[in-house]
Scaffold this active site. Structure first.
Site, PDB file in Angstrom:
ATOM      1  N   LYS B 166       0.888  -1.166   0.000  1.00  0.00           N
ATOM      2  CA  LYS B 166       0.000   0.000   0.000  1.00  0.00           C
ATOM      3  C   LYS B 166       0.931   1.222   0.000  1.00  0.00           C
ATOM      4  O   LYS B 166       1.641   1.485   0.982  1.00  0.00           O
ATOM      5  CB  LYS B 166      -0.884  -0.056   1.253  1.00  0.00           C
ATOM      6  N   GLY B 221       3.490   3.230  10.950  1.00  0.00           N
ATOM      7  CA  GLY B 221       2.694   4.443  10.867  1.00  0.00           C
ATOM      8  C   GLY B 221       2.157   4.836  12.229  1.00  0.00           C
ATOM      9  O   GLY B 221       2.743   4.488  13.257  1.00  0.00           O
ATOM     10  N   SER B 222       1.031   5.517  12.220  1.00  0.00           N
ATOM     11  CA  SER B 222       0.516   6.086  13.460  1.00  0.00           C
ATOM     12  C   SER B 222      -0.188   5.023  14.307  1.00  0.00           C
ATOM     13  O   SER B 222      -0.649   4.003  13.804  1.00  0.00           O
ATOM     14  CB  SER B 222      -0.470   7.207  13.153  1.00  0.00           C
ATOM     15  N   GLY B 225      -3.966   4.832  13.053  1.00  0.00           N
ATOM     16  CA  GLY B 225      -4.128   4.074  11.811  1.00  0.00           C
ATOM     17  C   GLY B 225      -3.780   2.610  12.007  1.00  0.00           C
ATOM     18  O   GLY B 225      -4.469   1.712  11.511  1.00  0.00           O
ATOM     19  N   GLU B 245       4.280  -1.224  13.609  1.00  0.00           N
ATOM     20  CA  GLU B 245       5.188  -0.359  14.347  1.00  0.00           C
ATOM     21  C   GLU B 245       4.466   0.969  14.446  1.00  0.00           C
ATOM     22  O   GLU B 245       4.240   1.621  13.429  1.00  0.00           O
ATOM     23  CB  GLU B 245       6.495  -0.236  13.568  1.00  0.00           C
ATOM     24  N   CYS B 282      10.526   7.453  14.308  1.00  0.00           N
ATOM     25  CA  CYS B 282       9.872   6.694  15.368  1.00  0.00           C
ATOM     26  C   CYS B 282      10.798   6.542  16.566  1.00  0.00           C
ATOM     27  O   CYS B 282      10.351   6.196  17.655  1.00  0.00           O
ATOM     28  CB  CYS B 282       9.449   5.323  14.858  1.00  0.00           C
ATOM     29  N   GLU B 371       3.157  10.638  22.168  1.00  0.00           N
ATOM     30  CA  GLU B 371       4.118  10.998  21.135  1.00  0.00           C
ATOM     31  C   GLU B 371       3.638  12.240  20.386  1.00  0.00           C
ATOM     32  O   GLU B 371       2.468  12.358  20.033  1.00  0.00           O
ATOM     33  CB  GLU B 371       4.255   9.832  20.139  1.00  0.00           C
TER      34      GLU B 371
END
Lengths: 517, 517
Positions: B166, B221-222, B225, B245, B282, B371
């Site tokens: 994706k 990603g977040s 999400g 992650e 990250c 974060e």
């Protein structure tokens, strides 16, 4: 408060009151104690963990008579089977003790500081650490080997985790006896007192899965119950791994050559395998693909004779009985299915008789490929390789798949291997799936719905489920785990990857022949 | 049909039309092709897999200028950074090729038939096999190393799985260029044409996770999400592993000794680390624990000076900009928080300035430990060991935790190590968490919410996520994987556990010095 009562499986007579069902606050308290015990246990040496596992194994052997007698009453399983299961359970603990001593499960890895095309790399040292408290759901069908002191508990203790066991209600007194063995071993070696605790009751089980201290779940049971707990674990604010061993149909294929060569031997082996322990094994061969024609008929008829001659057997609990009778009834009534032998009616209570059914591969449908837990097998008669492959693709992924292969079967067996490898965790030739060895090379797990996991739940490598990796970067030697300190005498004491190359410990010095002392 | 457009990150100018967003039927078609490609790729030899990975690495190096130029326009990341990231991405592919050649990832295991206390054990041989098609969600902040040809793709290809990526909408043209490199390499080595395919668009991503052929998901990603996709993967009729992650605060502790010994060095290192790549890592150290008092003040003041002198930087996309400004605003307005330096306002568009804030450990609350992705760090001033430990316990589990340790700090460092080991995947001494080496000993993963996994997403062992074990029981030699055949010349060609003992392959013959040819 609901009582947890031990009941005689044959007579239905109450043996005794074992405990009360655990309340929500019991579960909360138990999990807080498990977290403290897990923290302490994680900091013990490998030698201490190995020592405990050996002490539990010895304790089990010492208490064998008492435990087997109680398990007989609670489960109606045969004494020989239960004695064997106790030996297996103790042996399994012993193997985990040896795996802890050997240490490769830690995956110790050292990359020294060095230049790389990406720039300088710091000193990195990596090792597995325990995940934290593990919830273990005991199974009904192995009151010893998949229960309080079974594989999940042994693997979790070996990994360095505390355990909370959700006791199976069909053998609570056996569970308490096994817990007593554990507590005495814990005392003996000075392990944390709350290292393994028990909870009772369905609601306590659900509460356990969502307690914040619990870091993983090991489950052996039904697809339905497992799915519900899996969903609970996944829906936590902090999802945790759910290692579920759920249902398995275990297709077994008799290829034409094998069928012609040894019909009687295969028939006998199959009936023993699918009726063993009243068919209450996750590895029971439930769907048996047999060629159309005279040779296949011989296998079927010999199986029918053997089934007809079988005595009835007692199922483990009323839920299993209801499930078995319902499933067997639905399959028998399917218009495409023919009865070969047996019948589900037993003399009384939970007694049932083994059932053998038959259907043509062309008429096999999804409705006939669900697991029916208990002594039932469905023969699927195929007329061509394509017929066989089409039928196998309807079978849900399983723990095992078996091929009986004879002269002239190699080419078709190779096609099956290619197909079945993606649909099972263990591929068996010319044998039977029941009987799961505990060893390094065992894989007990398969794609969904067999399990939820890409790990095994049997064998030494099942420890991997309860471990997570940690890397120490540029750490002072004093703060490294002992296994990662190069200055220690005898380094590496365990297999270790150093700068990309696996290094094995020096072999222990061999006694020189004839030498004294 | 919605267009996927490549946009210049600084000017907002349209660079070009890249593709159309993938429709549901596109995703269905792509996944069917991925299943066929995965099946074929799983049956190729390790040599062929290694060859492909090397060809992709070479292709990346050859196309570096074009790819870096496009990535610069799409992401506004600096050329030096992107050149480094390309080298990293190629190096990573090369390391996976070497790991495939080395073969220990297969965990080859042979238990010969033998007697055991449980009874006779059949011949058992176990090895990892590829899981099947993997869905990879590319990250915005590493347009090369965590995108189309990044770590997840490399690990999946090495494991023997096909991949559907994706694409991240912030660098679609860079993604297409990288995919071109892959397709040329696939052609060159004769790998299956559909081995790596792309899909575009949020809805296509969601559809991807629930396609029956997809066997695992790799996501960077977040938290929000990732959680949504995790829940989707867990709710499938057949749940699949979701390796996410997600977010990470990466606490960093400066202990009193270190603070007194090297305040300027630490201040400089910290500012570089938390503003690197505009703080879009990250592994950015987001919470920095600094002692109260003069030495800590010196570090703070030096950091403040360095932040004030920093030029503004451009964030990767509008979503990140909105998130950063919102998070920075909320934290700055918290009554307990003091501004040290910087400000969030940039000159225009996605430009922002780094922000340094300060709070006392006593006043630290959950609301300040989320974060904030982008160039922001919060200094947490502690006055005692208890103060420090209490503060650290409020910090969510992270990918990393860092300790700066000097004279007299050892005892407290040991207490921190014991605490932080349970709350991070990588513990760092006297360094900075940004910069993740790709190596055997790397662990990039931590307890939730850092990741959803007990595996790493960086380094050779990340392959384990895309493998599952299979056991062959009593299999004819012709039907075993080549690696498990003892009769093959040169057995074992890879590390193999035989009857419980690890055996390494014989070392390759070394050229004798002075010998010619």
């Amino acid at each position: 408060v609901t009582d947890v009562v031990s009941v005689d499986a044959v007579s239905g007579e109450v043996i005794g009151l074992v405990a009360a069902e655990s309340s929500h606050s019991d579960v909360v308290r138990v999990c807080a104690a498990a977290a403290a015990a897990s923290h302490a246990w994680a900091r013990r040496s490998r030698a201490e963990r190995s020592h405990l596992l050996q002490a539990v194994a010895a304790g089990l052997a010492a208490a064998a008579d008492e435990i087997v007698a109680m398990a007989r009453r609670e489960t109606a399983l045969h004494e020989v089977r239960l004695r064997g299961e106790l030996v297996r359970t103790a042996y399994q603990l012993q193997l985990f003790a040896e795996a802890v001593d050997e240490g490769s499960y830690l995956e110790a890895t050292i990359d020294h500081a060095a230049g790389t095309p990406m720039g300088p790399r710091p000193d990195l040292r990596r090792m597995m650490v325990p995940l934290g408290p593990v919830a273990v759901f005991a199974a009904s069908n192995f009151p010893l080997a998949f229960s309080v002191l079974g594989g999940d508990t042994a693997a979790a203790l070996a990994a360095g985790c505390a355990v909370v066991v959700k006791v199976h209600p069909s053998h609570p007194a056996t569970s308490e006896l096994c817990h007593g063995v554990l507590r005495r071993a814990v005392d003996e070696v000075g392990a944390p007192a709350d290292l393994v605790q028990l909870v009772h009751g369905l609601e306590a089980g659900r509460a356990l899965v969502v307690q914040p201290q619990v870091r993983a779940v090991g489950f052996t049971g039904s697809l339905r119950g497992g799915r519900a707990l899996h969903d609970l674990a996944a829906s936590r604010p902090d999802p945790i791994p759910f290692y579920g061993e759920l249902g398995s149909v275990n297709p077994l294929v008799v290829l034409p050559g094998a069928c012609a060569e040894r019909p009687q031997e295969i028939a006998d082996g199959l009936v023993v395998s699918f009726t063993l322990g009243a068919g209450q094994f996750c590895t029971k061969p439930g769907l048996i693909f047999l060629p159309e024609g005279a040779a296949g008929d011989r296998v079927r008829d010999a199986m029918g004779d053997a089934v007809a001659a079988q005595p009835s057997s007692v199922l483990l609990d009323d839920g299993i009985r209801t499930g078995f009778l319902g499933g067997a009834g639905r399959m028998s009534e399917h218009p495409a299915v023919r009865a070969v032998a047996g019948g589900t009616e037993g003399e009384s209570g939970r007694e049932v008789r083994a059932v053998l059914l038959e259907v043509s591969a062309e008429e096999l449908t999804d409705a006939l490929t669900d697991e029916c837990f208990g002594p039932l097998a469905l023969l699927v008669r195929y007329s061509s390789a394509e017929d066989l492959l089409r039928g196998l693709r309807l079978v849900p992924a399983s723990l095992t798949a078996t091929i009986h292969q004879g002269d002239g079967d190699l080419e078709l067996a190779a096609r099956l291997e290619d197909e079945l490898r993606e649909r099972a965790g263990r591929l068996i030739w010319n044998g039977y799936p029941t009987g799961v060895a505990v060893s390094w090379a065992m894989q007990h797990g398969g794609p969904w719905p067999a399990t939820t996991s890409i790990h095994t739940s049997v064998g030494q490598t099942s420890m991997r489920r309860f471990l997570r990796p940690v890397t120490w970067q540029s750490a002072p030697a004093e703060l490294l785990p002992q296994e990662l300190r190069e200055a220690e005498p005898g380094f590496p004491g365990i297999p270790c990857r150093v700068d990309g190359r696996l290094v094995l410990p020096a072999p222990a010095p061999q006694p020189v022949e004839g030498q004294v002392g």
